[in-house]
Enzyme design. Structure first.
Site, PDB file in Angstrom:
ATOM      1  CB  SER A  46     -61.431   5.475  43.352  1.00 23.67           C
ATOM      2  OG  SER A  46     -60.424   6.112  43.911  1.00 23.67           O
ATOM      3  CG  ASP A 160     -60.629   9.800  43.137  1.00 18.96           C
ATOM      4  OD1 ASP A 160     -61.485   8.863  42.724  1.00 18.96           O
ATOM      5  OD2 ASP A 160     -60.212   9.133  44.390  1.00 18.96           O
TER       6      ASP A 160
END
Length: 314
Positions: A46, A160
């Site tokens: 991320s 993510d």
């Protein structure tokens, strides 16, 4: 005749997820460099994939300079609303800005080995980007569920990496790291979320004087006119429901915290850095300078553990 091969020591950095809290990673990488510690491998998840990419492409200073200029409205201007595309934000403007800052580097061209972790939406598998365009790796790894639209890359819809591996120690080891320093951005107790409905229907002058650490996500949650209109139509009696961003950011906070604990218990790093960024909301990208300073401080707190690494990984 047999010869004993000595395995070369390799230092890996596992940079965890945490959205806006990840700006603290800039301070961490700067301070490690100042101490003389040079990683051989960087794996990011991320926001960790973004800051790690800046380090590996030698653009960390440029990223820091840009981050320090961000205020609330500049962040909002970067958000192109993506309703109907799988997320609240499409991400086109943001990734255009990142390409300007980071360039169009291929992962294979990085001096420091680099990888980014994402999640394949329909299979749930961890997907490790270790080659190809570095911007694609970042786009996939940073697609926060419900917030940033999923990205179609390598014939998969990607979201993510924090969904499966928020602090990718395991990937560092798989890439050959003999020593791993991990950064966990979700170690603190989550702060109570303010409620945008309560802000609208109370004395605003009082709220302006109070410290509201998560005000930015409240603003996002009520920034669209149709959301405002829906809120105004609600009855003022009884407790008001939390806004979209309050629910999304709160759920992501809980998810990351729980998964991080589980993964770190199963595959602990050699050194764990935990900057105290719990007071920064995951959407408060406008608090970059504060986060960077916290990152520097977090490295200083574990400097006694890092001393023995300095001679090995200069």
């Amino acid at each position: 005749m047999q010869t004993n091969k000595i395995k070369k020591a390799k230092l890996g950095l596992a940079l965890g997820s945490g959205a806006a809290r990840g700006w603290s990673l800039i301070g961490i990488l700067k301070q490690l460099k100042l101490m003389g510690l040079k990683p051989d491998i960087i794996v990011g998840c991320s926001i960790g994939s973004l800051v790690g990419a800046a380090y590996c492409t030698d653009t960390l200073e440029e990223l820091e300079a840009w981050v320090k200029t961000l205020d609330t409205w500049q962040v909002i201007k970067l958000l192109d609303w993506g309703m109907g595309q799988g997320g609240m934000v499409a991400g086109g403007k943001l990734f255009t800005q990142l390409e300007t800052t980071l360039g169009s580097t291929q992962i294979e061209g990085c001096e420091t080995e680099y990888a980014a972790v994402a999640t394949e939406l329909y299979t749930g598998r961890e997907h490790v980007f270790s080659q190809g365009p570095i911007l694609d790796a970042i786009r996939a790894s940073c697609a926060i569920p419900g917030v940033l639209a999923p990205q179609f890359i390598n014939n998969h819809w990607m979201i993510d990496g924090a969904v499966v591996n928020p602090v990718p120690v395991s990937v560092c080891r798989a890439m050959g790291a003999t020593h791993v320093i991990a950064v966990d951005l979700n170690s603190g107790k989550p702060q109570p979320l303010t409620n945008p409905h309560d802000i609208i229907y109370t004395d605003e002058s009082k709220h302006e004087k109070q410290d509201q650490p998560n005000r930015f996500q409240d603003l996002l949650g009520s920034s669209k006119n149709f959301i405002d209109n829906m809120i105004k139509k609600r009855s003022l009696s009884g407790p008001s429901a939390p806004g979209f961003m309050a629910v999304a950011s709160g759920a992501i906070d809980i998810m990351q915290n729980r998964i991080t604990r589980s993964r770190l218990a199963a595959d602990p790093p050699d050194i764990l850095i935990q900057p105290d960024v719990s007071q920064i909301g995951i959407m408060e990208f406008n608090r970059g300078e504060e986060a960077i300073n916290i990152g520097i401080e977090s490295v200083n707190k574990v400097s006694h553990l890092l001393d023995e690494y300095i001679g090995i990984f200069k």
